[in-house]
Design an enzyme around this catalytic site. Structure first.
Site, mmCIF file in Angstrom:
data_model
loop_
_atom_site.group_PDB
_atom_site.id
_atom_site.type_symbol
_atom_site.label_atom_id
_atom_site.label_comp_id
_atom_site.label_asym_id
_atom_site.label_seq_id
_atom_site.Cartn_x
_atom_site.Cartn_y
_atom_site.Cartn_z
ATOM 1 N N VAL A 63 1.121 -1.610 -0.254
ATOM 2 C CA VAL A 63 0.028 -0.069 0.056
ATOM 3 C C VAL A 63 0.777 1.074 0.135
ATOM 4 C CG1 VAL A 63 -2.072 -1.031 1.435
ATOM 5 C CG2 VAL A 63 -0.469 -0.184 2.193
ATOM 6 N N SER A 141 -6.707 5.119 14.863
ATOM 7 C CA SER A 141 -6.593 5.182 16.072
ATOM 8 C C SER A 141 -6.720 5.791 17.229
ATOM 9 C CB SER A 141 -5.121 4.479 16.087
ATOM 10 O OG SER A 141 -4.072 4.653 17.351
ATOM 11 N N TYR A 154 3.206 7.421 13.617
ATOM 12 C CA TYR A 154 1.883 6.859 13.610
ATOM 13 C C TYR A 154 0.840 7.855 14.466
ATOM 14 C CZ TYR A 154 -1.105 2.558 14.857
ATOM 15 O OH TYR A 154 -2.548 2.359 15.408
ATOM 16 N N LYS A 158 -2.312 9.230 11.729
ATOM 17 C CA LYS A 158 -3.606 8.496 12.820
ATOM 18 C C LYS A 158 -4.694 9.645 12.278
ATOM 19 C CE LYS A 158 -3.217 3.378 12.283
ATOM 20 N NZ LYS A 158 -3.565 2.744 11.049
ATOM 21 N N ILE A 187 -5.503 -3.345 20.868
ATOM 22 C CA ILE A 187 -6.298 -4.877 20.400
ATOM 23 C C ILE A 187 -4.375 -5.958 20.127
ATOM 24 C CG2 ILE A 187 -6.989 -5.549 18.576
ATOM 25 C CD1 ILE A 187 -8.967 -3.124 19.887
HETATM 26 N N1 CAA Z 1 3.906 7.348 29.356
HETATM 27 C C1 CAA Z 1 4.592 8.504 30.008
HETATM 28 N N2 CAA Z 1 6.326 7.953 29.731
HETATM 29 C C2 CAA Z 1 6.596 7.115 29.330
HETATM 30 C C3 CAA Z 1 5.491 6.079 28.683
HETATM 31 C C4 CAA Z 1 3.980 6.162 28.631
HETATM 32 N N3 CAA Z 1 3.516 5.657 27.953
HETATM 33 N N4 CAA Z 1 6.759 5.010 28.207
HETATM 34 C C5 CAA Z 1 7.929 5.593 28.186
HETATM 35 N N5 CAA Z 1 7.812 6.549 29.151
HETATM 36 C C6 CAA Z 1 8.905 7.419 29.576
HETATM 37 C C7 CAA Z 1 9.594 6.159 30.406
HETATM 38 O O1 CAA Z 1 9.555 6.361 31.845
HETATM 39 C C8 CAA Z 1 11.404 6.606 30.676
HETATM 40 O O2 CAA Z 1 11.622 7.612 31.111
HETATM 41 P P1 CAA Z 1 13.050 8.768 31.755
HETATM 42 O O3 CAA Z 1 13.804 8.916 31.063
HETATM 43 O O4 CAA Z 1 12.697 9.313 32.838
HETATM 44 O O5 CAA Z 1 13.292 6.879 32.527
HETATM 45 C C9 CAA Z 1 11.012 7.844 28.818
HETATM 46 O O6 CAA Z 1 10.217 7.696 28.539
HETATM 47 C C10 CAA Z 1 11.692 6.553 27.715
HETATM 48 O O7 CAA Z 1 11.790 5.668 27.598
HETATM 49 P P2 CAA Z 1 11.823 4.166 27.609
HETATM 50 O O8 CAA Z 1 13.286 3.689 28.740
HETATM 51 O O9 CAA Z 1 11.484 2.651 27.121
HETATM 52 O O10 CAA Z 1 12.588 4.666 26.280
HETATM 53 P P3 CAA Z 1 12.752 3.766 25.611
HETATM 54 O O11 CAA Z 1 14.065 4.957 23.635
HETATM 55 O O12 CAA Z 1 13.907 2.538 25.213
HETATM 56 O O13 CAA Z 1 11.838 3.439 24.088
HETATM 57 C C11 CAA Z 1 10.206 3.493 23.204
HETATM 58 C C12 CAA Z 1 10.745 4.233 23.375
HETATM 59 C C13 CAA Z 1 10.302 2.517 22.034
HETATM 60 C C14 CAA Z 1 8.476 4.574 22.245
HETATM 61 C C15 CAA Z 1 9.139 2.171 23.999
HETATM 62 O O14 CAA Z 1 8.840 3.295 25.378
HETATM 63 C C16 CAA Z 1 7.934 1.617 23.358
HETATM 64 O O15 CAA Z 1 7.961 0.756 22.608
HETATM 65 N N6 CAA Z 1 6.753 2.563 24.543
HETATM 66 C C17 CAA Z 1 5.513 1.289 23.613
HETATM 67 C C18 CAA Z 1 4.417 3.196 22.511
HETATM 68 C C19 CAA Z 1 3.352 2.429 22.719
HETATM 69 O O16 CAA Z 1 2.830 2.317 23.561
HETATM 70 N N7 CAA Z 1 2.912 2.274 21.145
HETATM 71 C C20 CAA Z 1 1.430 2.005 20.271
HETATM 72 C C21 CAA Z 1 1.582 0.433 19.811
HETATM 73 S S1 CAA Z 1 0.560 -0.207 19.508
HETATM 74 C C22 CAA Z 1 0.075 -0.192 17.849
HETATM 75 O O17 CAA Z 1 0.581 1.538 17.794
HETATM 76 C C23 CAA Z 1 -1.500 -0.117 18.584
HETATM 77 C C24 CAA Z 1 -2.168 1.439 18.365
HETATM 78 O O18 CAA Z 1 -2.933 1.669 17.607
HETATM 79 C C25 CAA Z 1 -2.125 1.651 19.899
HETATM 80 P P1 NAI Z 2 -0.908 -6.931 12.230
HETATM 81 O O1 NAI Z 2 0.170 -6.225 12.549
HETATM 82 O O2 NAI Z 2 -1.422 -7.484 13.040
HETATM 83 O O3 NAI Z 2 -1.367 -6.475 10.764
HETATM 84 C C1 NAI Z 2 -1.034 -5.623 10.066
HETATM 85 C C2 NAI Z 2 -1.307 -6.274 8.295
HETATM 86 O O4 NAI Z 2 -0.687 -5.311 7.586
HETATM 87 C C3 NAI Z 2 0.392 -7.514 8.306
HETATM 88 O O5 NAI Z 2 -0.934 -8.725 7.558
HETATM 89 C C4 NAI Z 2 0.711 -6.542 7.105
HETATM 90 O O6 NAI Z 2 1.152 -7.541 6.074
HETATM 91 C C5 NAI Z 2 0.082 -5.460 6.477
HETATM 92 N N1 NAI Z 2 1.067 -4.661 5.720
HETATM 93 C C6 NAI Z 2 1.519 -3.669 6.697
HETATM 94 N N2 NAI Z 2 2.493 -3.043 5.581
HETATM 95 C C7 NAI Z 2 1.423 -3.724 4.436
HETATM 96 C C8 NAI Z 2 2.490 -2.938 3.171
HETATM 97 N N3 NAI Z 2 3.139 -1.386 2.999
HETATM 98 N N4 NAI Z 2 0.756 -2.941 2.280
HETATM 99 C C9 NAI Z 2 0.373 -3.503 2.580
HETATM 100 N N5 NAI Z 2 0.504 -4.364 3.307
HETATM 101 C C10 NAI Z 2 0.605 -4.250 4.618
HETATM 102 O O7 NAI Z 2 -1.773 -5.219 12.826
HETATM 103 P P2 NAI Z 2 -3.395 -4.945 13.168
HETATM 104 O O8 NAI Z 2 -2.992 -4.764 14.623
HETATM 105 O O9 NAI Z 2 -3.784 -6.060 12.800
HETATM 106 O O10 NAI Z 2 -3.930 -3.266 13.076
HETATM 107 C C11 NAI Z 2 -4.576 -3.417 11.375
HETATM 108 C C12 NAI Z 2 -4.740 -2.488 11.595
HETATM 109 O O11 NAI Z 2 -5.593 -2.158 13.106
HETATM 110 C C13 NAI Z 2 -3.870 -1.364 11.423
HETATM 111 O O12 NAI Z 2 -4.133 0.223 10.407
HETATM 112 C C14 NAI Z 2 -3.029 -0.566 13.029
HETATM 113 O O13 NAI Z 2 -2.611 0.544 13.102
HETATM 114 C C15 NAI Z 2 -5.096 -0.226 13.443
HETATM 115 N N6 NAI Z 2 -4.596 -0.504 15.278
HETATM 116 C C16 NAI Z 2 -4.538 -1.398 15.584
HETATM 117 C C17 NAI Z 2 -4.195 -0.944 16.939
HETATM 118 C C18 NAI Z 2 -4.087 -2.478 17.894
HETATM 119 O O14 NAI Z 2 -4.025 -2.128 19.462
HETATM 120 N N7 NAI Z 2 -3.239 -3.085 17.123
HETATM 121 C C19 NAI Z 2 -4.439 0.014 17.643
HETATM 122 C C20 NAI Z 2 -5.544 0.670 16.936
HETATM 123 C C21 NAI Z 2 -5.327 0.853 15.215
#
Ligand code: CAA
Ligand code: NAI
Length: 246
Positions: A63, A141, A154, A158, A187
């Site tokens: 995509v 999201s 991200y 979003k 999720i």
């Molecule tokens: N809230 C407040 N503070 C936070 C925090 C949070 N959620 N997460 C990290 N911090 C703080 C830490 O406590 C730390 O504080 P200090 O410097 O005072 O110790 C500081 O921020 C740095 O954190 P890290 O040591 O973890 O830093 P890093 O560089 O090693 O990693 C990171 C940074 C990659 C962002 C890691 O913290 C991480 O992966 N966090 C999770 C991010 C997240 O929530 N992603 C969601 C993915 S799922 C998704 O995206 C689906 C969706 O739509 C929701």
């Molecule tokens: P996932 O990682 O399980 O699945 C994502 C899929 O997208 C994978 O099959 C991957 O191969 C495909 N993909 C990635 N890049 C692509 C590209 N360039 N072209 C075609 N396909 C590609 O993720 P999940 O959790 O199922 O997420 C689905 C959607 O929901 C995403 O848009 C994500 O951002 C959104 N979302 C997910 C949340 C969660 O907590 N899992 C929360 C909020 C939003």
């Protein structure tokens, strides 16, 4: 059968939420184009669904690449005859604190999560305009609505998806096309499996329902917005997050 005789493209359907949606939609009578970058997983998962008697077909797409999207859209039209529903579900994360986030990681997320939604929709739009009907569902999201530590790229993408959703709802409503978004909370999928356990624990603690969401929870919301039951719903962002940010 809530999607009888409909044709749906679901991007990112090889895993997680998209895969659950493919199964749910096909179970409601749709022919589903499972469009994903991950061909190995996509072909395997599509075969498993076919063995359950479901009408699904895998199409490889990146995509982030307009040419790849155009080829996929043409192939779906040629093989399945039309496109009634587009679920812009494919997405990636490249998390990092602002101070450390690389420009490449910023751009990669924009290319897939924001530009990908634009390109897929533009590629499929002529088919929907031609038939004077269609449903487009974009995946935002909780991070795009409220922000999230470590997700500059991200959250920006979003939030941008919400802006495009509302714009298209205004542009396309009179053409018979409904455009809505779903904003999932946390999720349980491969995407959240990468998040540090401590953070997931914190997030779960904030959910009034006391649990993370399941892919099926989001698939059900997609289904409502894709079905005729939502014909008067347009430009909305449906929060499916267990109430995490109330
Ligand atoms: N809230 C407040 N503070 C936070 C925090 C949070 N959620 N997460 C990290 N911090 C703080 C830490 O406590 C730390 O504080 P200090 O410097 O005072 O110790 C500081 O921020 C740095 O954190 P890290 O040591 O973890 O830093 P890093 O560089 O090693 O990693 C990171 C940074 C990659 C962002 C890691 O913290 C991480 O992966 N966090 C999770 C991010 C997240 O929530 N992603 C969601 C993915 S799922 C998704 O995206 C689906 C969706 O739509 C929701
Ligand atoms: P996932 O990682 O399980 O699945 C994502 C899929 O997208 C994978 O099959 C991957 O191969 C495909 N993909 C990635 N890049 C692509 C590209 N360039 N072209 C075609 N396909 C590609 O993720 P999940 O959790 O199922 O997420 C689905 C959607 O929901 C995403 O848009 C994500 O951002 C959104 N979302 C997910 C949340 C969660 O907590 N899992 C929360 C909020 C939003």
């Amino acid at each position: 059968m809530r999607l009888k005789d409909k044709v749906a493209i679901i991007t990112g359907a090889a895993n997680g939420i998209g895969l659950a949606a493919a199964e749910r939609f096909a179970g409601e009578g749709a022919a589903v184009a499972m469009a994903d970058y991950d061909a190995d997983m996509g072909i395997t998962r599509a075969q498993e669904l076919k063995e359950k008697g479901l009408n699904v077909q895998f199409f490889q797409v990146n995509v982030a690449d307009r040419q790849s999207i155009d080829s996929m859209a043409e192939a779906v039209k040629a093989e399945l005859g039309k496109v009634d529903i587009l679920i812009n579900n494919a997405g990636i994360t490249r998390d990092g604190m602002l101070s450390k986030l690389s420009p490449d990681d910023f751009q990669a997320v924009m290319d897939v999560n924001l530009s990908g939604v634009f390109h897929c929709t533009q590629a499929v739009l002529p088919f929907m305009l031609e038939q004077g009907r269609g449903k487009i569902i974009n995946t935002s999201s909780v991070s795009g609505i409220y922000g999230n530590v470590g997700q500059t790229n991200y959250a920006a993408a979003k939030a941008g998806v919400v802006g495009m959703t509302k714009t298209w709802a205004k542009e396309l409503g009179r053409k018979g096309i409904n455009v809505n978004a779903v904003a999932p909370g946390f999720i349980s999928t491969g995407m959240t499996a990468k998040v540090p356990e401590k953070v997931i624990g914190q997030m779960q603690g904030m959910v009034p329902l006391g649990r993370l969401g399941k892919p099926e929870d989001i698939a059900n919301a997609y289904l409502f917005l894709a079905s005729d039951e939502s014909d008067y719903v347009n430009g909305t962002v449906l929060h499916v997050d267990g109430g995490i940010m109330m």
